[in-house]
Design a protein around this motif. Structure first.
Motif, short mmCIF file in Angstrom:
data_model
loop_
_atom_site.label_atom_id
_atom_site.label_comp_id
_atom_site.label_asym_id
_atom_site.label_seq_id
_atom_site.Cartn_x
_atom_site.Cartn_y
_atom_site.Cartn_z
N VAL A 1 0.82 -1.31 0.24
CA VAL A 1 -0.04 -0.48 -0.10
C VAL A 1 0.47 1.24 -0.42
O VAL A 1 0.41 2.54 -0.74
CB VAL A 1 -0.43 0.06 1.40
N SER A 2 2.07 0.79 0.62
CA SER A 2 2.92 2.41 0.93
C SER A 2 3.57 2.30 0.04
O SER A 2 3.99 3.51 -0.60
CB SER A 2 3.86 2.58 1.88
N THR B 1 -9.08 -4.51 1.19
CA THR B 1 -8.09 -3.05 1.40
C THR B 1 -6.92 -3.15 0.28
O THR B 1 -6.83 -2.33 -0.27
CB THR B 1 -7.30 -3.34 2.88
N SER C 1 -8.95 -1.53 -2.85
CA SER C 1 -9.56 -0.71 -3.38
C SER C 1 -8.54 0.24 -3.41
O SER C 1 -8.65 1.34 -3.03
CB SER C 1 -9.91 -0.54 -1.57
N HIS C 2 -7.21 -0.31 -2.86
CA HIS C 2 -5.84 1.23 -3.87
C HIS C 2 -6.27 1.06 -5.08
O HIS C 2 -5.34 -0.02 -5.74
CB HIS C 2 -4.47 0.54 -2.32
N SER C 3 -6.27 2.08 -5.47
CA SER C 3 -6.01 2.37 -7.20
C SER C 3 -4.38 2.36 -7.41
O SER C 3 -4.48 1.60 -8.61
CB SER C 3 -6.54 3.29 -7.99
N ASN C 4 -3.81 1.93 -6.82
CA ASN C 4 -2.24 1.57 -7.21
C ASN C 4 -2.02 0.37 -7.55
O ASN C 4 -0.71 0.05 -7.46
CB ASN C 4 -1.52 2.47 -6.83
#
Length: 180
Positions: A11-12, A28, A31-34
Motif C-alpha cells: 500500500v505504501s 483493502t 481498494s487501492h488504485s495503485n
C-alpha cells in the motif's frame, strides 16, 4: 523488489510485488488504485499433521475423530476469508491421479465423540504446534481448537517461533500445522 511480507508495504509503495498476502487484507489491497491483485488457483494446502507412528495418533479412531471435528466450510471462511477450496484430507487436487470421486468428508461431532470414546480419549487434551510460516497456519490451528470443543476435546495451540518449529524437532511433532 519482490517480497513475502504484510500488505502495508504494498500500500505504501515500498515494494513492487508480493506473495502470500493475508487473505483478510485482500479487500483493502484491492481498494487501492495503485495495487493490482492477481489471484489464481494454487496447489498449496494447510494440513494439520498427525504422527501416525506416535501415540495417540497411532490409533486410527483418534485420527478419524480428528478429521470429523472439522467444519471445513467454516474453516475456509474464517482462515482464508473464502479464498481457496475445501479439501478432503488429500493433497494434490491438480494431480491426474487425484480421486475426485471420493465423497467430501463433513463434520460429524457425534461420530467424533464416539470414536474418541472407543479410543479411550473422550475429554482428552492435545497439543497442536504451529508457527506463522505461511498465511493461515496459526489461524487454522486456532479455528480447529475452537471446533474441537464441540466434541469435548481440548486443543492447546502452541505458537512457536519459526526457528523452533522448523528446527531439529520439525517433522517429529506429534501434532502440528504446516503448509505445502
Amino acid at each position: 523488489r519482490f517480497v513475502n511480507t504484510n500488505g502495508a508495504a504494498s500500500v505504501s509503495g515500498a515494494i513492487d510485488a508480493m506473495t502470500d498476502i493475508p487473505f483478510a487484507q485482500l479487500a483493502t489491497a484491492q481498494s487501492h488504485s495503485n495495487i493490482k491483485v492477481l489471484e489464481s488457483p494454487g496447489g498449496g494446502w494447510l494440513p494439520l499433521c498427525m504422527a501416525v507412528d506416535m501415540a495417540p495418533f497411532d490409533n486410527v479412531n483418534v485420527r478419524k475423530a480428528m478429521r470429523l471435528i472439522v467444519d471445513r466450510p467454516a474453516m475456509l471462511a474464517q482462515v482464508l476469508s473464502g479464498h481457496g477450496r475445501v479439501a478432503n484430507d488429500l493433497y494434490g487436487i491438480f494431480d491426474p491421479a487425484y480421486n475426485h470421486a471420493l465423497p467430501q468428508r463433513t463434520q460429524d461431532i457425534e461420530k467424533a465423540k464416539s470414536l474418541f470414546k472407543a479410543a479411550g480419549k473422550d475429554g482428552a487434551t492435545f497439543e497442536l504446534n504451529t508457527t506463522d510460516g505461511a498465511t493461515g497456519m496459526v489461524e487454522s490451528a486456532q479455528v480447529f481448537a475452537q471446533q474441537a470443543k464441540a466434541a469435548g476435546i481440548t486443543i492447546n495451540v502452541n505458537k512457536l517461533d519459526g526457528s523452533t518449529f522448523y528446527g531439529t524437532q520439525y517433522l517429529k511433532w506429534t501434532f502440528s500445522s504446516d503448509f505445502w
